[in-house]
Scaffold this motif. Structure first.
Motif, PDB file in Angstrom:
ATOM      1  N   GLU A 310       0.873  -1.180  -0.073  1.00 50.29           N
ATOM      2  CA  GLU A 310      -0.028  -0.329   0.067  1.00 50.29           C
ATOM      3  C   GLU A 310       0.945   1.372  -0.018  1.00 50.29           C
ATOM      4  O   GLU A 310       1.977   1.167   0.578  1.00 50.29           O
ATOM      5  N   ARG A 312       0.888   5.621   0.435  1.00 44.97           N
ATOM      6  CA  ARG A 312       0.184   6.615   1.175  1.00 44.97           C
ATOM      7  C   ARG A 312       1.023   7.835   1.037  1.00 44.97           C
ATOM      8  O   ARG A 312       2.386   7.801   1.209  1.00 44.97           O
ATOM      9  N   ASP A 314       1.918  11.435   2.706  1.00 47.03           N
ATOM     10  CA  ASP A 314       1.779  12.369   3.851  1.00 47.03           C
ATOM     11  C   ASP A 314       2.490  13.804   3.468  1.00 47.03           C
ATOM     12  O   ASP A 314       3.539  14.103   3.744  1.00 47.03           O
ATOM     13  N   GLU A 353       2.847  -1.191   4.208  1.00 47.07           N
ATOM     14  CA  GLU A 353       2.384   0.261   3.894  1.00 47.07           C
ATOM     15  C   GLU A 353       3.797   0.773   3.594  1.00 47.07           C
ATOM     16  O   GLU A 353       4.788   0.995   4.255  1.00 47.07           O
ATOM     17  N   THR A 355       5.204   4.693   2.749  1.00 47.27           N
ATOM     18  CA  THR A 355       4.804   6.005   3.276  1.00 47.27           C
ATOM     19  C   THR A 355       5.555   6.950   2.562  1.00 47.27           C
ATOM     20  O   THR A 355       6.870   6.810   2.647  1.00 47.27           O
TER      21      THR A 355
END
Length: 434
Positions: A310, A312, A314, A353, A355
């Motif tokens: 995954e 993501r 930020d 994940e 990031t």
């Protein structure tokens, strides 16, 4: 003008190269054998002096009952000294001085005097720097002292002619040699400056070509690696999964990455063909920025879904003063560093994940941190797609060109070991172009 012999060509070339780098005027090497012109001068002086002696054309009768044939000994000594006018000019001058003193005592042949003046000139021109500095003042002092001594001994104003004669055979050739030497050194210095300028220009050109090749290598790697990695991953999935739906999905991702990779390659080819890199073939040469990160992570999310990855984003910049527009080189470098980090995560990261965090304090540098799961079973030998290591080098080079730094390596995370890529990029207006 001096012409180096066969054995001195390499020495001249090496000395000239060192002089170009050091910025100094190289001294000409001494030949090992008499120059051809020196041999001709010695032969002409010897034959001419012998003819004058045979005709009885001497300046005065021998003093103190000395035999006249000593004039020939002095002549031979001066002719032998001429052979040393380039190989050992100071030795030749000393030998010629002794020959002249002997010649003055036994009748003074004009050929011996002329060869002496030539050797004074050669000692200043071809001798070392110290000789060139000391011989002209020494000849001036000799002329003055000789004139004063002649006046004191004879107490006759006619003795001034002896001073004039002494100046003509010592001070005049020494001054002429000094002037010619200065002109020669000035011409050599000008040539050296021209060669130095040409060498520096060639070095600048080579450095510019190398820097441009490195920049294009980074661009090609960052553009192609991501798309080809996604294509390789989904090709493997399509080959191993016996599921028509999964195969169609994998082929869709392969086609999308192929089209995007082709578009990026066309853009880079346009940049290479365009003068100045602005536009090519009527198409805009758009440069990726941080605004394209959501689309980049969306493609990565689709490519890594089958491996449990995954992605993501930020972006902490709004809460620290807003995502102000950054200089284009900083935007490009940050995008490429994130792109390469995401590509490496697709190749090597364990399921979990990934990031991507962006942060920039007001007026401070831009910091990008990409964190991905790091498992023991995901080492270099078990990567989904093989890598060359050029991506990490490219990220460090991009950061260094902007005066920043980039670190990539394992670190401790809240849920276990992670692989972290952290880049700090200055955002001042003085940031040099990537």
């Amino acid at each position: 003008m001096y012409r180096p012999g066969r054995g001195s060509g390499r020495d001249v070339e090496a000395g000239g190269a060192r002089a170009v780098l050091d910025g100094r005027v190289p001294s000409l090497p001494r030949p090992a054998r008499p120059h051809r012109d020196d041999v001709l001068i010695a032969a002409a002086g010897l034959l001419g002096g012998a003819l004058l002696w045979a005709l009885g054309l001497r300046g005065a009768p021998p003093a103190a009952g000395l035999p006249p044939w000593l004039s020939l000994v002095a002549l031979a000594g001066a002719a032998g000294a001429e052979l040393l006018r380039r190989t050992a000019p100071l030795t030749g001058l000393a030998l010629a001085t002794a020959a002249l003193l002997l010649d003055l005592c036994v009748g003074t042949l004009l050929a011996t005097v002329v060869m002496f003046t030539d050797l004074v000139y050669a000692a200043v021109l071809h001798g070392g720097p110290r000789a060139a500095r000391r011989i002209p003042p020494a000849t001036a002092l000799t002329t003055v002292l000789g004139t004063l001594i002649a006046l004191a001994v004879t107490r006759d104003p006619q003795a001034l002619f002896a001073g004039v004669f002494l100046g003509l055979i010592t001070l005049t050739p020494a001054s002429t040699g000094l002037i010619v030497r200065h002109h020669r050194d000035a011409a050599q210095a000008a040539r050296l400056r021209a060669e130095q300028t040409a060498l520096l220009a060639e070095m600048d050109r080579a450095q510019a070509v190398t820097a441009e090749r490195a920049r294009m290598a980074r661009e090609l790697h960052d553009v192609v690696a991501g798309h080809l990695s996604a294509i390789a991953l989904h090709t493997t999935a399509a080959q191993t999964l016996d599921d028509p739906a999964a195969t169609r999905e994998a082929l869709g991702v392969i086609r999308e990455n192929s089209v995007q990779g082709l578009a990026e390659m066309r853009r880079l080819i346009g940049l290479l063909r365009a003068s100045g890199g602005a536009e090519a073939d009527g198409e805009s040469a758009a440069v990726p920025t941080l605004d394209g990160l959501p689309a980049l992570l969306a493609r990565a999310r689709a490519a890594g879904a089958g491996d449990g990855l995954e992605f993501r984003l930020d972006d902490a910049r709004p809460q620290n003063g807003g995502p102000a527009r950054l200089p284009a080189p900083v935007e490009l470098a940050a995008y490429r560093i994130v792109q390469e980090s995401v590509t490496n995560a697709l190749k090597h990261a364990a399921p979990g994940e990934v990031t991507v965090r962006l942060d920039r304090p007001p007026g401070g540098p831009l910091t990008t941190v990409v964190t991905s799961p790091y498992g023991v079973r995901r080492g270099p030998d078990t990567a989904r797609v093989p890598g060359s290591g050029a991506g990490l080098t490219g990220m460090r080079e991009r950061a260094a060109l902007l005066g920043g730094d980039c670190y990539a390596g394992p670190a401790d995370g809240p849920a276990g070991p992670v692989w972290r890529v952290r880049a700090t990029l200055p955002t001042t207006e003085e940031t040099p172009p990537a």
